[in-house]
Design an enzyme around this catalytic site. Structure first.
Site, PDB file in Angstrom:
ATOM      1  N   HIS A 182       0.812  -1.212   0.000  1.00 19.67           N
ATOM      2  CA  HIS A 182       0.000   0.000   0.000  1.00 19.67           C
ATOM      3  C   HIS A 182       0.845   1.261   0.000  1.00 19.67           C
ATOM      4  O   HIS A 182       0.388   2.308  -0.467  1.00 19.67           O
ATOM      5  CB  HIS A 182      -0.955  -0.009   1.195  1.00 19.67           C
ATOM      6  CG  HIS A 182      -2.154  -0.878   0.986  1.00 19.67           C
ATOM      7  ND1 HIS A 182      -3.421  -0.551   1.430  1.00 19.67           N
ATOM      8  CD2 HIS A 182      -2.288  -2.071   0.358  1.00 19.67           C
ATOM      9  CE1 HIS A 182      -4.274  -1.498   1.083  1.00 19.67           C
ATOM     10  NE2 HIS A 182      -3.605  -2.438   0.440  1.00 19.67           N
TER      11      HIS A 182
ATOM     12  N   TRP B 147      -8.458 -16.827   2.317  1.00 12.86           N
ATOM     13  CA  TRP B 147      -8.541 -17.293   0.937  1.00 12.86           C
ATOM     14  C   TRP B 147      -8.094 -18.750   0.822  1.00 12.86           C
ATOM     15  O   TRP B 147      -8.496 -19.448  -0.093  1.00 12.86           O
ATOM     16  CB  TRP B 147      -7.672 -16.435   0.030  1.00 12.86           C
ATOM     17  CG  TRP B 147      -8.207 -15.097  -0.326  1.00 12.86           C
ATOM     18  CD1 TRP B 147      -8.878 -14.748  -1.474  1.00 12.86           C
ATOM     19  CD2 TRP B 147      -8.124 -13.900   0.454  1.00 12.86           C
ATOM     20  NE1 TRP B 147      -9.212 -13.422  -1.457  1.00 12.86           N
ATOM     21  CE2 TRP B 147      -8.756 -12.869  -0.279  1.00 12.86           C
ATOM     22  CE3 TRP B 147      -7.576 -13.592   1.693  1.00 12.86           C
ATOM     23  CZ2 TRP B 147      -8.851 -11.565   0.189  1.00 12.86           C
ATOM     24  CZ3 TRP B 147      -7.668 -12.291   2.169  1.00 12.86           C
ATOM     25  CH2 TRP B 147      -8.301 -11.297   1.426  1.00 12.86           C
TER      26      TRP B 147
ATOM     27  N   ASP C  19     -10.953 -11.737  -7.349  1.00 18.24           N
ATOM     28  CA  ASP C  19     -10.313 -13.061  -7.398  1.00 18.24           C
ATOM     29  C   ASP C  19     -10.924 -13.895  -8.516  1.00 18.24           C
ATOM     30  O   ASP C  19     -10.222 -14.476  -9.344  1.00 18.24           O
ATOM     31  CB  ASP C  19     -10.496 -13.802  -6.068  1.00 18.24           C
ATOM     32  CG  ASP C  19      -9.902 -13.083  -4.878  1.00 18.24           C
ATOM     33  OD1 ASP C  19      -8.792 -12.547  -4.999  1.00 18.24           O
ATOM     34  OD2 ASP C  19     -10.567 -13.048  -3.814  1.00 18.24           O
TER      35      ASP C  19
END
Length: 356
Positions: A117, A278, A307
């Site tokens: 980020h 995930w 995704d």
């Protein structure tokens, strides 16, 4: 006859005194180097109760982090004789401290996200530094921490601040990227070909505007990913490879609006329990993300619109299918993409950077 004593004139005495004093007024080379490398920045952080383990990478969030108090603390420590932005020796020792932090806090995902980020605000269409964004340490300032996509990253700063205080001749920009790459490697991922020497921005007025990081659920996921990552100068292969880092971490609905409160894979931690991951082993870096996204057989595993599109868009799918069956190929492409991302927008001193 006695010898005659000749007294020096006042002018001569002044000349001798000046000659003796002058060398003391010149700084030694070591003092000059230390002064040039003196780093005067530190961030005093409030103690926060939230877990540092949440880290959906490049995932837009709804809640903002708590407010920080900032202070200016001066440092002056001996450093490398070369005037680099960061001291190479301090970087090496800081890396070992980060490894110890990872062993006790299991904070691999959030440290990866912090580095991403900070670098991911880069805009290749802007030439000037630091207006172009990128890996410049600006994410340490409250104005940028309050961006929605950065919710929770104050916890990563809280974890790294003691290391920054200990190694004051390491820039925040380098520390963020060092922590991110080290987290990948310590989780079982590939060795990242990193370089260092990133210069920090000096104040919050140099932070980028909000809105440069990607969303998790845009109306057109493929177009959105390309808009954001092409702006950074990245291509389809790099978009898919970097997406594979979601093999690490969890999403919490109270922070991001995405995922379940807990699953059978997250209810016991490690760290604060909860969230939806995930992958089953969400602290292990491998190619499970691509396998699980492709199969979608487990409702306890998270699949975001950004995704799913990796196996729907023809160009993305080419790489996603490859990485699902070839972990070595994924590791090679990921290492290159991660290193490229970590350099985006950075100003290096020395200009070519250096390795440790």
């Amino acid at each position: 006859m006695a010898d005659r004593l000749t007294l020096p004139t006042p002018a001569a005495m002044a000349s001798v005194a000046a000659a003796r004093i002058a060398p003391r007024l010149l700084p030694s080379s070591n003092t000059a180097a230390a002064a040039k490398l003196s780093f005067r920045s530190s961030l005093a952080l409030k103690s926060l109760g939230s877990s540092p383990l949440f880290s959906p990478l490049f995932l837009a969030q709804k809640s903002a982090p708590r407010r920080l108090r900032s202070s200016r603390i001066g440092y002056s420590t001996a450093s490398s004789p070369k005037c680099f932005a960061s001291d190479p020796e301090q970087l090496k020792v800081a890396r070992e401290d980060i490894k110890e932090l990872l062993k006790t806090k299991f904070c691999h995902p959030i440290l990866v996200r912090l580095g991403w980020h900070d670098a991911g605000t880069y805009n290749r269409n802007i030439e000037e530094w630091p207006q172009r964004g990128g890996a410049n340490g600006s994410l340490r300032f409250e104005v940028e921490l309050k961006h929605g996509a950065n919710a929770g990253l104050v916890n990563a700063l809280k974890l790294l601040q003691p290391i920054k205080d200990k190694y004051s001749n390491v820039t925040y920009a380098d520390l963020f990227q060092l922590a991110s790459a080290t987290a990948i490697e310590e989780a079982g991922g590939p060795k990242i070909p990193m370089k260092y020497g990133r210069v920090d921005v000096s104040g919050p007025e140099e932070c980028p505007e909000e809105g440069r990081l990607p969303d998790a659920g845009p109306p057109s996921p493929a177009a959105h990913l390309r808009d954001v990552f092409y702006r950074m100068g990245l291509n389809d292969k790099e978009i898919v490879a970097l997406s594979g880092a979601h093999t690490l971490g969890r999403s919490r609905p109270d922070r991001s609006g995405w995922g379940k409160p807990e699953t059978k894979y997250t209810k016991d931690g490690p760290g604060a329990p909860g969230g939806q991951s995930w992958t089953v082993q969400w602290l292990k870096f491998d190619n499970s993300y691509f396998k699980d996204i492709k199969e979608r057989r487990d409702e306890d595993l998270l699949v975001l619109p950004t995704d799913a599109v990796l196996f729907e868009d023809p160009s993305f799918k080419e790489y996603a299918e490859k990485y699902a069956v070839d972990q070595d190929a994924f590791f090679r492409d990921y290492a290159e993409a991660h290193a490229k991302l970590s350099n985006l927008g950075a100003k290096f001193d020395p200009p070519e950077g250096f390795s440790i």
